[in-house]
Design a protein around this motif. Structure first.
Motif, PDB file in Angstrom:
ATOM      1  N   ARG A 101      -1.848   0.851  -2.384  1.00 48.62           N
ATOM      2  CA  ARG A 101      -1.118   0.721  -1.127  1.00 48.62           C
ATOM      3  C   ARG A 101      -1.454   1.495  -0.072  1.00 48.62           C
ATOM      4  NH1 ARG A 101       0.668   2.909  -5.034  1.00 48.62           N
ATOM      5  NH2 ARG A 101       1.881   1.064  -5.920  1.00 48.62           N
ATOM      6  N   GLY A 128       4.174  -6.171  -0.223  1.00 46.55           N
ATOM      7  CA  GLY A 128       4.871  -4.672  -0.162  1.00 46.55           C
ATOM      8  C   GLY A 128       4.073  -3.668  -0.482  1.00 46.55           C
ATOM      9  N   GLU A 129       2.767  -3.688  -0.093  1.00 47.07           N
ATOM     10  CA  GLU A 129       2.089  -2.612  -0.299  1.00 47.07           C
ATOM     11  C   GLU A 129       1.709  -1.687   0.932  1.00 47.07           C
ATOM     12  OE1 GLU A 129      -0.305  -4.955  -3.708  1.00 47.07           O
ATOM     13  OE2 GLU A 129      -1.396  -4.562  -1.878  1.00 47.07           O
ATOM     14  N   LEU A 130       2.726  -1.949   1.936  1.00 47.71           N
ATOM     15  CA  LEU A 130       2.411  -1.093   3.214  1.00 47.71           C
ATOM     16  C   LEU A 130       3.778  -0.510   3.413  1.00 47.71           C
ATOM     17  CD1 LEU A 130       0.746  -0.871   5.707  1.00 47.71           C
ATOM     18  CD2 LEU A 130       2.107  -2.468   6.798  1.00 47.71           C
ATOM     19  N   VAL A 131       3.609   0.864   3.350  1.00 48.51           N
ATOM     20  CA  VAL A 131       4.796   2.022   3.494  1.00 48.51           C
ATOM     21  C   VAL A 131       4.684   2.459   4.803  1.00 48.51           C
ATOM     22  CG1 VAL A 131       6.053   3.811   2.408  1.00 48.51           C
ATOM     23  CG2 VAL A 131       4.623   2.048   0.733  1.00 48.51           C
ATOM     24  N   ARG A 172      -0.972  -6.548   3.160  1.00 50.25           N
ATOM     25  CA  ARG A 172      -0.508  -5.620   2.710  1.00 50.25           C
ATOM     26  C   ARG A 172       0.814  -5.412   2.805  1.00 50.25           C
ATOM     27  NH1 ARG A 172      -4.298  -1.992   0.586  1.00 50.25           N
ATOM     28  NH2 ARG A 172      -3.891  -2.480  -1.744  1.00 50.25           N
TER      29      ARG A 172
END
Lengths: 298, 311
Positions: free
Chosen positions: A269, A194-197, A190
């Motif tokens: 995300r 760029g899908e981990l915030v 992730r």
């Protein structure tokens, strides 16, 4: 020929430029998939010039005696929620957040979780469980009819179910080290996309109205058209949870102890509080920590 | 063309990675576009060698399972199943020889801990010698991997020639609490100034002890200790006591360093049934011998002979 050379040199300049951009922390955080990938299996390539070699490493040193290559740190940006302003950077080891993708390990973890989640409570009455007598309904011979036994037979109406389901345990096993690796593999996957915030500290929203959170999600590109989002918090935030529960196809809010590997792979995300991310790494690192069981200080 | 693609890469990446909205108007137009999230869940699979291909029987000769479907020719084996142990009518071997032996369901299976291993664990820093070494410490430090019905302490190579980490003889005073202990282990521990206590444990009790839900040493029938810091209320369960006669007798025995040895009175033995032999002084034995002397015996037989006289 000249044009080709020029193109080659231009490409070289571009690559250099991209590399320097990738080294920039901001760039690294905004575009993690654009940076140079440091896979766990990667080893540093020895350059031919001796100037780049440190004094204690010489080419003649056998491979096994060389110190291990330094483990690169992975940078993640901490954001605020719901304003999504970048706050600061936080470093994680590559073994946490840059684990190579292993679809087989993720598959095993997801299947393990699915098996474990099965209730297995289906229950039907077999012919011995049905209430009733074992009396023979008709004489064996002389009636001109087919042979029959008792009225609980599976072929009769009101009879038992032949080989019907009984409560059972569907859970399967998975070595802890593999399961722990799967957690970090999922998070790393992730992260690279760029899908981990990562959120520094999750704050509750002002309103429990579903439309409120929908508009917030639309504004920060978290919502339905962006593939939905999973919000993971340490504790239940009343307004956020109530608002998301009233929406459809926008996202989901869960506490850190309620998520599993499959949750991490499902939505567009993962918006996760830093303390939850840290606790996941702490809890799921048995394959890299390798502690000796000890009773001192228990 | 390649250069163009290269130049576009940052933009494309930004568009895919929509964490924070970029502020430029050009990127804003990218943001208006929709893109469908595709989860990786549908593309997960274990490695191909983890799966076996189903054998399709009776589907043609080239499969190898075509004509007889792997069941051979004719008979009960082809058409159905043959009872297990059936030897075609011949008296089966289990009928000729029958069963031998039995399984003792009452036996206690103890996990064995050599004293040398405890020494080695202490040397490695996995056990603390200044605190009592109870099943909790032994199990948590993996000195015992499966505690079974209890833990038995053995001395194994007490003085020298130790296989584990070449430990010398035991010199540290240890306080060990286990289910059973051999006499040589007790001797070795006490020689070093330590002490051994054997007490009753069950499988379930040891599970709770590891979870810190049960006191590892003190139970209701244990010898009361007058330390004020003993707080039994912090535990959820009470440690069970021995109830069977066999177990009670074992733990009443002071030679086993049993935890019930303190209950044995002055003229009592560990047994709940047999009285201990009375202590007889040397004078008493002499007196008895004198009374039972040879002259006395002769007299007695004479007397008996006289009594038996019919004439």
């Amino acid at each position: 020929m000249a044009a080709q050379q020029a193109a080659t040199s231009l490409r070289g300049v571009q690559t250099k430029c991209l590399r320097s951009m990738a080294r920039d922390p901001l760039m690294q955080c905004l575009l993690p998939r654009f940076q140079q990938r440091n896979m766990a299996t990667e080893s540093s390539v020895l350059s031919t010039s001796t100037s780049s070699l440190t004094p204690f490493i010489s080419i003649s040193t056998p491979l096994s005696h060389r110190p291990p290559p330094p483990v690169p740190q992975i940078l993640a940006t901490l954001y605020t929620f719901p304003s999504m302003e970048p706050q600061s950077f936080v470093e994680y080891p590559a073994a946490h957040l840059n684990v190579p993708l292993r679809r087989d390990i993720l598959h095993r973890a997801v299947v393990y979780e699915g098996d474990k989640a099965r209730q297995g409570s289906a229950n039907a009455k077999w012919r011995s469980d049905v209430h009733g007598s074992g009396r023979k309904l008709l004489p064996q011979k002389g009636t001109g009819r087919a042979r029959v036994g008792d009225k609980k037979s599976p072929i009769r109406r009101g009879g038992g179910v032949a080989h019907g389901p009984k409560p059972r345990d569907f859970s399967t096993g998975l070595p802890k080290k593999i399961y722990d690796l799967a957690w970090r593999t999922a998070l790393s996957y992730r992260y690279r996309r760029g899908e981990l915030v990562v959120i520094g500290e999750m704050e509750d929203i002002d309103n429990a109205e579903p439309r409120w959170i929908e508009q917030i999600f639309d504004k920060v590109n978290f919502g339905k058209r962006d593939g939905r989002s999973l919000i993971v918090t340490g504790t239940k935030l009343p307004n956020l949870y109530a608002a998301l529960a009233g929406t459809y196809g926008v996202g989901l809010a869960k506490t850190g102890d309620a998520i599993d590997v499959k949750d991490l792979l499902e939505m567009g995300r993962i918006v996760i509080e830093k303390q939850v991310l840290d606790s996941i790494f702490k809890k799921h690192s048995s394959d890299i920590i390798g502690t000796v069981p000890s009773a001192v200080g228990i | 063309m390649a250069q163009l693609a290269c130049a576009q890469m940052p933009l494309r990446s930004l568009w895919r990675c929509r964490i924070s909205p970029p502020s430029t108007e050009a990127l804003r137009s990218y943001n208006q576009q929709q893109w469908r999230h595709e989860s990786i869940l549908g593309a997960l699979s274990d490695i191909p060698s983890s799966y076996n291909k189903r054998i399709r029987v009776g589907r043609g000769p080239s499969s190898g399972y075509g004509k007889t479907s792997g069941r051979g020719h004719k008979g009960q084996k082809q058409h159905g199943k043959v009872p297990a142990g059936f030897e075609g009518g011949q008296t089966p071997v289990e009928k000729i020889h029958g069963e031998r032996g039995f399984v003792n369901v009452h036996t206690k299976d103890f996990a064995i801990v050599p004293l040398t291993r405890i020494q080695s664990w202490i040397a490695q820093g996995r056990l603390a010698s200044d605190r009592p070494i109870t099943p909790r410490e032994l199990i948590i430090s993996r000195c015992v991997s499966d505690a079974k019905d209890g833990i038995k302490l053995l001395a194994r190579s007490k003085s020298h020639d130790c296989s584990l980490n070449a430990q010398g003889p035991l010199t540290i005073p240890l306080n060990i609490v286990v289910s059973r202990a051999s006499s040589s282990a007790i001797e070795a521990v006490e020689k070093a100034g330590g002490k051994v206590l054997t007490r009753y444990y069950t499988r379930w009790a040891m599970e709770q002890i590891v979870k810190n839900k049960m006191d590892p040493i003190q139970s209701l029938r244990s010898e009361p200790v007058d330390t004020e810091d003993m707080d039994t209320s912090k535990y959820q369960y009470r440690l069970p006591d021995a109830t069977s006669r066999k177990a009670i007798e074992y733990y009443r025995d002071a030679t086993h360093r049993g935890y019930l040895a303190y209950t044995v009175g002055e003229h009592e033995g560990p047994s709940l049934f047999h009285k201990p032999p009375r202590n007889i002084t040397r004078e008493e034995i002499e007196e008895k011998k004198r009374l039972r002397g040879t002259s006395g015996q002769v007299q007695k037989t004479k007397l008996n002979m006289d009594a038996n006289k019919m004439w």
